[in-house]
Write a protein that holds these residues in place. Structure first.
Motif, PDB file in Angstrom:
ATOM      1  N   LEU A   1      67.606  21.050  83.500  1.00  0.00           N
ATOM      2  CA  LEU A   1      68.182  22.396  83.442  1.00  0.00           C
ATOM      3  C   LEU A   1      68.284  23.006  84.834  1.00  0.00           C
ATOM      4  CD1 LEU A   1      66.728  21.945  80.526  1.00  0.00           C
ATOM      5  CD2 LEU A   1      67.050  24.404  80.302  1.00  0.00           C
ATOM      6  N   ALA A   2      69.386  23.689  85.054  1.00  0.00           N
ATOM      7  CA  ALA A   2      69.587  24.495  86.280  1.00  0.00           C
ATOM      8  C   ALA A   2      70.015  25.877  85.819  1.00  0.00           C
ATOM      9  CB  ALA A   2      70.636  23.876  87.183  1.00  0.00           C
ATOM     10  N   ALA A   3      69.125  26.878  86.002  1.00  0.00           N
ATOM     11  CA  ALA A   3      69.395  28.245  85.555  1.00  0.00           C
ATOM     12  C   ALA A   3      69.715  28.278  84.064  1.00  0.00           C
ATOM     13  CB  ALA A   3      70.533  28.865  86.359  1.00  0.00           C
ATOM     14  N   ASP A   4      68.878  27.584  83.268  1.00  0.00           N
ATOM     15  CA  ASP A   4      68.969  27.556  81.811  1.00  0.00           C
ATOM     16  C   ASP A   4      70.230  26.852  81.309  1.00  0.00           C
ATOM     17  OD1 ASP A   4      67.578  28.207  79.421  1.00  0.00           O
ATOM     18  OD2 ASP A   4      69.121  29.707  78.966  1.00  0.00           O
ATOM     19  N   GLU A   5      70.898  26.118  82.167  1.00  0.00           N
ATOM     20  CA  GLU A   5      72.066  25.327  81.760  1.00  0.00           C
ATOM     21  C   GLU A   5      71.722  23.850  81.894  1.00  0.00           C
ATOM     22  OE1 GLU A   5      76.595  24.252  83.290  1.00  0.00           O
ATOM     23  OE2 GLU A   5      75.452  25.862  84.240  1.00  0.00           O
TER      24      GLU A   5
END
Length: 477
Positions: free
Chosen positions: A108-112
């Motif tokens: 995940l990167a910033a909840d993505e």
């Protein structure tokens, strides 16, 4: 490095550290519809080529298979034996390759979810929490790096595409980074900018102030808006408006500059235009004053001429006619003794002379009534209106404030002429049976109203109103 290379390095590191024999990665499509197989993968055993080839042809929808479930849940998914899974397209190929236990881990990167990494072992194995935590920690670090690179890529795009001047300058006064707008606006290449201090680009007249602002930045102050002229490569100067923020811990200043040269030119043109129109306005105002003064002189000369003619008619012609009238009276008395109708002829001549004398006196008064100068405006108008009513048969109502007598001679003359000409027009054109003349003082000055009521009233106007406003100023003594 690109994302696939980074994922390949992670797969290799995790497999070597944990004992997984196969590792591969899945990437969401740009439209977010499904997961696609990434070129990144690792294998430490043989016999898995067919499994890998089949995986490259798979796509996973949300909640489908091991990668799809981890993608949707945004958390690790463990399966003790993939060959026993009901909804996994990989089960048949995993069985042929001798693969059993599996785990999918989202990155995940910033909840993505930017990727899902998947691992397989040779033996069935229940969920190992320690192993899950280890791989989760690695995936978390990878997500942070990816997010940082995303942010950096966004910043680089903004830095490159911005039409404003963007730069990073050291506290030593030299540029450390500048965007392509510098070449577009000022004409310098990056190498040329690196070779000089930024103060070298400042106009000599602005350099002292720019240096003082830079010293303020070094103390931690922020510049919201500051303008100076910057020299372009061709020797011309451009106005640049700067906003700058220091980073004392890094010993650098982050600054943005906007080219305001055209705005400055427009402002200068506007100022020149305003000055030009102000000059034109002042000239027009002066001309208006000269015209007003000339008009006043003409009116004064006109009235003086009227006064002269009026006096000559009254004094010289009037006296001559009076003398003739007296002579005729004497002649009439003598003619009565002679008889033969001579006295009748003299009487007719005398009546004609009296009518002529009356007309001469009326002409003299209308040219310039002496009582206007001797007795004042109100009495002169009252006499004129009474004579007008008697001559025309029109009923008149006249009212006037006593304040009008405080006016100077010229405004009084103007009021008198306004009333005189208005009544003349009423008599000639209006067919009026009643006229009202009002002279009153207002906050603006002396207001003159001549209101004539028509015998046949028009629908909207119900008559005619003539109005004149005369500024009231006390008569100088």
């Amino acid at each position: 490095e690109d994302l696939h290379a980074a994922l390949g390095a992670v797969l290799t590191k995790v497999c070597e550290s944990t004992g997984w024999v196969v590792g591969q990665a899945w990437i969401p499509r740009p439209d977010g519809s499904c997961l696609e197989c990434s070129p990144a993968w690792h294998s430490s055993v043989s016999g898995v080529k067919e499994f890998r080839k089949a995986s490259q042809g798979f796509t996973f929808l949300p909640n489908l298979g091991l990668p799809g479930r981890a993608w949707t849940a945004k958390r690790p998914v463990w399966i003790p034996d993939i060959t026993q899974a009901d909804n996994s397209p990989q089960a048949r190929f995993a069985q042929k390759a001798g693969l059993k236990a599996g785990m999918a881990m989202p990155i995940l990167a910033a909840d993505e979810v930017v990727a899902v990494i998947e691992f397989f072992g040779r033996e069935p194995q229940p969920e190992d929490e320690r192993l899950v935590r280890l791989v989760s920690a690695v995936a978390g670090q990878v997500g942070i790096v990816i997010q940082r690179r995303r942010i950096q890529a966004q910043f680089d795009r903004f830095f490159t595409l911005s039409g404003d001047l963007l730069c990073v300058a050291g506290f030593d006064g030299r540029l450390q980074r500048a965007n392509p707008a510098w070449k577009k606006i000022l004409g310098y290449t990056w190498e040329q900018l690196l070779a000089r201090s930024y103060l070298d680009l400042v106009h000599p007249d602005d350099r002292e102030g720019a240096a003082a602002e830079f010293e303020r930045l070094k103390t931690g102050s922020t510049i919201v808006s500051y303008e100076f002229r910057a020299r372009a490569r061709d020797g011309s100067y451009r106005w640049i408006q700067w906003t700058a923020t220091p980073a004392p811990n890094e010993l650098v200043v982050y600054a943005t500059g906007r080219d305001t040269t055209e705005r400055k030119r427009a402002e200068q043109a506007l100022r020149r235009s305003e000055e030009h129109y102000r000059e034109l306005f002042n000239e027009a105002k002066a001309m208006q004053e000269r015209l007003r003064e000339l008009s006043s002189r003409i009116l004064h000369a006109h009235e003086e001429e009227r006064k002269r003619i009026s006096r000559e008619l009254h004094d010289e012609v009037g006296q001559a006619l009076t003398a003739i009238s007296v002579s005729l009276q004497v002649l009439k008395q003598k003619a009565a003794k002679v008889g033969k109708g001579l006295d009748t002829t003299v009487s007719e001549t005398q009546r004609l002379l009296e009518q002529t004398m009356h007309n001469v006196h009326r002409f003299s008064y209308e040219l310039r009534p002496a009582m206007l100068d001797d007795l004042g405006l109100v009495i002169a108008l009252r006499w004129y209106i009474r004579a007008f009513a008697k001559r025309t048969g029109i009923k008149l109502n006249f009212r006037a404030d006593s304040a009008v007598e405080q006016l100077a001679g010229e405004p009084k003359t103007v009021i008198y002429r306004v009333v005189q000409e208005s009544l003349t027009n009423v008599y000639k054109y209006a067919a009026a049976c009643r006229v009202e003349v009002i002279i009153r003082q207002t906050n603006d000055g002396i207001r003159v109203l001549v209101n004539g009521q028509f015998a046949v009233k028009s629908a909207p106007g119900k008559g005619t109103t003539i109005q004149a406003l005369i500024p009231s100023r006390p008569q100088k003594r």
